[in-house]
Design a protein around this motif. Structure first.
Motif, PDB file in Angstrom:
ATOM      1  N   MET A 193       3.471  -1.027 -15.218  1.00 59.17           N
ATOM      2  CA  MET A 193       3.222  -2.384 -14.433  1.00 59.17           C
ATOM      3  C   MET A 193       2.158  -2.127 -13.311  1.00 59.17           C
ATOM      4  SD  MET A 193       6.452  -4.208 -12.080  1.00 59.17           S
ATOM      5  CE  MET A 193       5.901  -5.773 -11.457  1.00 59.17           C
ATOM      6  N   ALA A 194       1.316  -3.242 -13.217  1.00 58.12           N
ATOM      7  CA  ALA A 194       0.125  -3.088 -12.425  1.00 58.12           C
ATOM      8  C   ALA A 194       0.450  -3.472 -11.162  1.00 58.12           C
ATOM      9  CB  ALA A 194      -0.850  -4.066 -13.067  1.00 58.12           C
ATOM     10  N   THR A 195      -0.181  -2.685 -10.060  1.00 55.95           N
ATOM     11  CA  THR A 195       0.024  -3.009  -8.808  1.00 55.95           C
ATOM     12  C   THR A 195      -1.401  -3.294  -8.285  1.00 55.95           C
ATOM     13  OG1 THR A 195       2.122  -1.676  -8.344  1.00 55.95           O
ATOM     14  CG2 THR A 195       0.707  -2.367  -6.405  1.00 55.95           C
ATOM     15  N   ASP A 196      -1.931  -4.413  -7.589  1.00 56.19           N
ATOM     16  CA  ASP A 196      -3.153  -4.729  -6.913  1.00 56.19           C
ATOM     17  C   ASP A 196      -2.892  -5.306  -5.536  1.00 56.19           C
ATOM     18  OD1 ASP A 196      -5.371  -5.481  -6.411  1.00 56.19           O
ATOM     19  OD2 ASP A 196      -5.955  -6.894  -7.976  1.00 56.19           O
ATOM     20  N   VAL A 197      -3.172  -4.240  -4.711  1.00 60.80           N
ATOM     21  CA  VAL A 197      -2.798  -4.516  -3.466  1.00 60.80           C
ATOM     22  C   VAL A 197      -3.957  -4.616  -2.490  1.00 60.80           C
ATOM     23  CG1 VAL A 197      -1.615  -3.567  -1.079  1.00 60.80           C
ATOM     24  CG2 VAL A 197      -0.470  -3.040  -3.686  1.00 60.80           C
ATOM     25  N   GLN A 198      -4.269  -6.111  -1.779  1.00 66.23           N
ATOM     26  CA  GLN A 198      -5.193  -6.056  -0.788  1.00 66.23           C
ATOM     27  C   GLN A 198      -4.734  -5.935   0.583  1.00 66.23           C
ATOM     28  OE1 GLN A 198      -7.437  -9.956  -1.663  1.00 66.23           O
ATOM     29  NE2 GLN A 198      -6.748  -9.773  -3.802  1.00 66.23           N
ATOM     30  N   ARG A 199      -5.369  -5.134   1.296  1.00 65.33           N
ATOM     31  CA  ARG A 199      -5.096  -5.005   2.628  1.00 65.33           C
ATOM     32  C   ARG A 199      -6.144  -4.634   3.754  1.00 65.33           C
ATOM     33  NH1 ARG A 199      -7.454  -1.104   1.364  1.00 65.33           N
ATOM     34  NH2 ARG A 199      -7.264   1.071   1.582  1.00 65.33           N
ATOM     35  N   ASP A 200      -5.841  -4.842   4.982  1.00 58.68           N
ATOM     36  CA  ASP A 200      -6.792  -4.541   5.940  1.00 58.68           C
ATOM     37  C   ASP A 200      -6.963  -3.023   6.003  1.00 58.68           C
ATOM     38  OD1 ASP A 200      -7.487  -7.356   6.702  1.00 58.68           O
ATOM     39  OD2 ASP A 200      -5.685  -7.611   7.351  1.00 58.68           O
ATOM     40  N   LEU A 201      -8.169  -2.546   6.150  1.00 57.72           N
ATOM     41  CA  LEU A 201      -8.448  -1.281   6.543  1.00 57.72           C
ATOM     42  C   LEU A 201      -7.980  -0.787   7.783  1.00 57.72           C
ATOM     43  CD1 LEU A 201     -11.827  -0.482   5.064  1.00 57.72           C
ATOM     44  CD2 LEU A 201      -9.580  -0.022   3.951  1.00 57.72           C
ATOM     45  N   SER A 202      -7.258   0.309   8.071  1.00 57.18           N
ATOM     46  CA  SER A 202      -6.928   1.074   9.426  1.00 57.18           C
ATOM     47  C   SER A 202      -8.050   2.106   9.193  1.00 57.18           C
ATOM     48  CB  SER A 202      -5.466   1.659   9.220  1.00 57.18           C
ATOM     49  OG  SER A 202      -5.365   2.789   8.687  1.00 57.18           O
ATOM     50  N   PRO A 203      -8.070   2.651  10.544  1.00 56.84           N
ATOM     51  CA  PRO A 203      -9.335   3.824  10.824  1.00 56.84           C
ATOM     52  C   PRO A 203      -8.982   5.023   9.875  1.00 56.84           C
ATOM     53  CG  PRO A 203      -8.597   2.912  12.914  1.00 56.84           C
ATOM     54  CD  PRO A 203      -7.706   2.327  11.968  1.00 56.84           C
TER      55      PRO A 203
ATOM     56  N   ASP B 123      -5.228  -7.323 -16.077  1.00 56.78           N
ATOM     57  CA  ASP B 123      -4.438  -6.769 -17.159  1.00 56.78           C
ATOM     58  C   ASP B 123      -4.385  -5.075 -17.143  1.00 56.78           C
ATOM     59  OD1 ASP B 123      -2.832  -6.574 -19.300  1.00 56.78           O
ATOM     60  OD2 ASP B 123      -4.211  -7.342 -20.854  1.00 56.78           O
ATOM     61  N   ILE B 124      -3.767  -4.626 -16.143  1.00 57.20           N
ATOM     62  CA  ILE B 124      -3.880  -3.050 -15.852  1.00 57.20           C
ATOM     63  C   ILE B 124      -2.375  -2.507 -15.560  1.00 57.20           C
ATOM     64  CG2 ILE B 124      -5.936  -2.981 -14.964  1.00 57.20           C
ATOM     65  CD1 ILE B 124      -4.962  -2.901 -12.189  1.00 57.20           C
ATOM     66  N   ASP B 125      -2.217  -1.420 -15.724  1.00 56.41           N
ATOM     67  CA  ASP B 125      -1.067  -0.548 -15.145  1.00 56.41           C
ATOM     68  C   ASP B 125      -1.778   0.452 -14.239  1.00 56.41           C
ATOM     69  OD1 ASP B 125       1.162  -1.546 -16.790  1.00 56.41           O
ATOM     70  OD2 ASP B 125      -0.082  -0.520 -18.548  1.00 56.41           O
ATOM     71  N   GLY B 126      -0.685   0.965 -13.319  1.00 55.64           N
ATOM     72  CA  GLY B 126      -1.053   1.755 -12.127  1.00 55.64           C
ATOM     73  C   GLY B 126      -1.299   1.165 -10.928  1.00 55.64           C
TER      74      GLY B 126
END
Length: 243
Positions: free
Chosen positions: A1-11, A67-70
């Motif tokens: 199952m694919a996981t595509d997470v967008q997030r703000d960078l921490s230091p 269309d990915i897994d990981g």
């Protein structure tokens, strides 16, 4: 199952974190269990033969292939420039630069970024009147106007003549020095990697088979002995004779 997470960078967070990435085109996977970590502010170059999965990986990081897994973790602010500038021919250069941004087109914003890439004087030009190098600078400006934490470059100099290519490489290096965003540059050009990177990855058959830090002073010249030695080492890693 694919996981595509967008997030703000921490230091302390990586700019990119990929775990167990799999992408298939047919029965055999092109990417199979790929892991990757890119640090904020790092200029990484990805080398490899055609068809090894470089551009596929970049498209996944850009959010253009789901269309990915990981697991794929990337910044919210990311931008991509391709080998083909992909400018809209019915819009002037400055409007191409701010195309897709929310709100009304902001000419002043476009001009600031065009100035950064040396193209302010062509703000009112139509894309068809641009040279190849100018079109690529407009494409780079369109990426930079988004203030990316991750800048993805897919063979952006591949269609340029040798002299224009050197100028474009120098420009990208200068932009990175000022902005210090994370950069992933996909290329076939080993010399380009030696001149620009502070980390070089070599991909083969969908896997990263070599990871080399580059600790050389900038700016670098193609005739520098350390650059020549690095170029030979990378050619050997690619299975190409450097003699």
């Amino acid at each position: 199952m694919a996981t595509d997470v967008q997030r703000d960078l921490s230091p302390t967070a990586p700019a990119v974190l990929v775990r167990g990435l799999r992408r298939s085109f047919g029965p055999e996977p092109l990417l199979d269990g790929l892991d990757l970590r890119l640090e904020p502010g790092q200029f990484t170059v990805l080398l490899g033969a055609s068809g090894c999965g470089k551009s596929t990986l970049l498209r996944i990081l850009a959010g253009l292939d789901h269309d990915i897994d990981g697991e794929v973790r990337v910044p919210r602010r990311r931008a991509v420039a391709f080998q083909t500038p992909r400018l809209m021919p019915w819009k002037k250069v400055w409007r191409n630069v701010v195309l897709g941004l929310p709100g009304r087109p902001d000419r002043a914003l476009a001009e600031r970024v065009l100035t950064e890439v040396g193209l302010r004087h062509r703000a009112d030009a139509w894309p068809r009147t641009l040279s190849g190098g100018e079109a690529q600078r407009a494409s780079l400006a369109r990426a930079l106007v988004r203030e990316p934490e991750l800048l993805l470059l897919d063979e952006p100099f591949g269609a340029l003549d040798a002299l224009t290519r050197l100028t474009a490489q120098r420009l990208v290096g200068e932009v990175w020095e000022r902005r210090r965003c994370a950069v992933l540059l996909v290329t076939h050009d080993v010399e380009e990697a030696a001149l620009l990177a502070d980390r070089v990855l070599v991909m083969r058959a969908g896997a990263i088979v070599h990871d080399e830090p580059v600790d050389l002073p900038r700016p670098r010249g193609a005739a520098d002995p350390a650059v020549i030695a690095l170029r030979r080492s990378l050619l050997d890693r690619l299975g190409v004779s450097s003699s």
